[in-house]
Design a protein around this motif. Sequence first.
Motif, PDB file in Angstrom:
ATOM      1  N   ASP A 295      -3.604   3.161  -1.249  1.00  0.00           N
ATOM      2  CA  ASP A 295      -3.677   3.263   0.377  1.00  0.00           C
ATOM      3  C   ASP A 295      -3.515   3.251   1.147  1.00  0.00           C
ATOM      4  OD1 ASP A 295      -5.552   4.918   0.536  1.00  0.00           O
ATOM      5  OD2 ASP A 295      -4.267   6.853   0.772  1.00  0.00           O
ATOM      6  N   ARG A 296      -5.151   2.319   0.774  1.00  0.00           N
ATOM      7  CA  ARG A 296      -5.132   1.243   1.595  1.00  0.00           C
ATOM      8  C   ARG A 296      -6.774   0.419   1.090  1.00  0.00           C
ATOM      9  NH1 ARG A 296     -10.844   3.392   3.786  1.00  0.00           N
ATOM     10  NH2 ARG A 296     -10.917   5.602   2.075  1.00  0.00           N
TER      11      ARG A 296
ATOM     12  N   ALA B 241       0.847  -1.328  -0.109  1.00  0.00           N
ATOM     13  CA  ALA B 241      -0.168  -0.006   0.578  1.00  0.00           C
ATOM     14  C   ALA B 241       0.799   1.933   0.266  1.00  0.00           C
ATOM     15  CB  ALA B 241      -1.044  -0.372   1.485  1.00  0.00           C
ATOM     16  N   GLY B 242       0.186   1.983  -1.184  1.00  0.00           N
ATOM     17  CA  GLY B 242       1.360   3.576  -1.314  1.00  0.00           C
ATOM     18  C   GLY B 242       2.319   3.665  -2.305  1.00  0.00           C
TER      19      GLY B 242
END
Length: 281
Positions: free
Chosen positions: A98-99, A92-93
């Motif tokens: 990111d989620r 993630a990221g």
Amino acid sequence: MHDHLAALLRSGRRGHSVHGAAIKLGCIASTFLCNNILLSYLRHPAHVDARMLFDEMPRHNLMSWSVLISGSARLGALSEAFALFSDMLRGAGWGDWDRPDSFVLGGLAAGCAHARGIAAGVQVHACAVKFGVDEDESVAAALVDMYAKCGRVDSSWRAFTLAPQRSVVSWTSMIACLVNHGSSGYRDTALVLFKKMLVLKVWPTNATFSCILKVLDVPEAGMQVHGCLLKMGTEVDTALGSALMTMYGRCGGVDEIARLACRIRHDSVSRTSLLGAYARN
């Protein structure tokens, strides 16, 4: 070209043939096309082929992860789904996310419901809260159903009452939980919920009607529910017809049993319900 190949998948073409054409035409680098092939593989299902394609993809986006994790969980490969989920969280990221989204966590909850995996289901619930998707309508419905399938009436009720938006799936899962796992008091609550659905204009499905019919044991109440589903234009399929015949068997409605028996398409379940209803009377 990849748009044309994706359109072939949507028209019903099998994933294997489109996958082969994509390799031949040099379109396999398209993440959009690969995601569509993944969806096709998991619908049919061809889970092994889906995983091989995922591992060969040059790039993954949120949809790639979501499709494979959710599909794996729903097909019963729960350990693999959680391993993929862990890999997704570690990455993630680094991609375009990111989620995890509601699609991923709803799919994991559905997989836990199918496997009756309450320990894993509690972890999914905690993740849903952590990532702020526990109030999503589809995730809330999946959590209610997961706790219901695992026989956790109190937890299912808590998830149901805390959900800000409740779909008909949530209502049906909660009613089914109260009907199948509870005492007579719970069954009374199921009837209250069913009436509240109607007041709030959350229209019951065939599955909802089939559940509530299990708790009716007086002919007047049974005929009211039967009249309600007819008024709503609900198609009496084999499963619902079987539930109606079983209900009328308990209530002594022999004439209604005969009328229903002539109107539905029969399978082994409906014929067993018919025999049982006549035997009781």
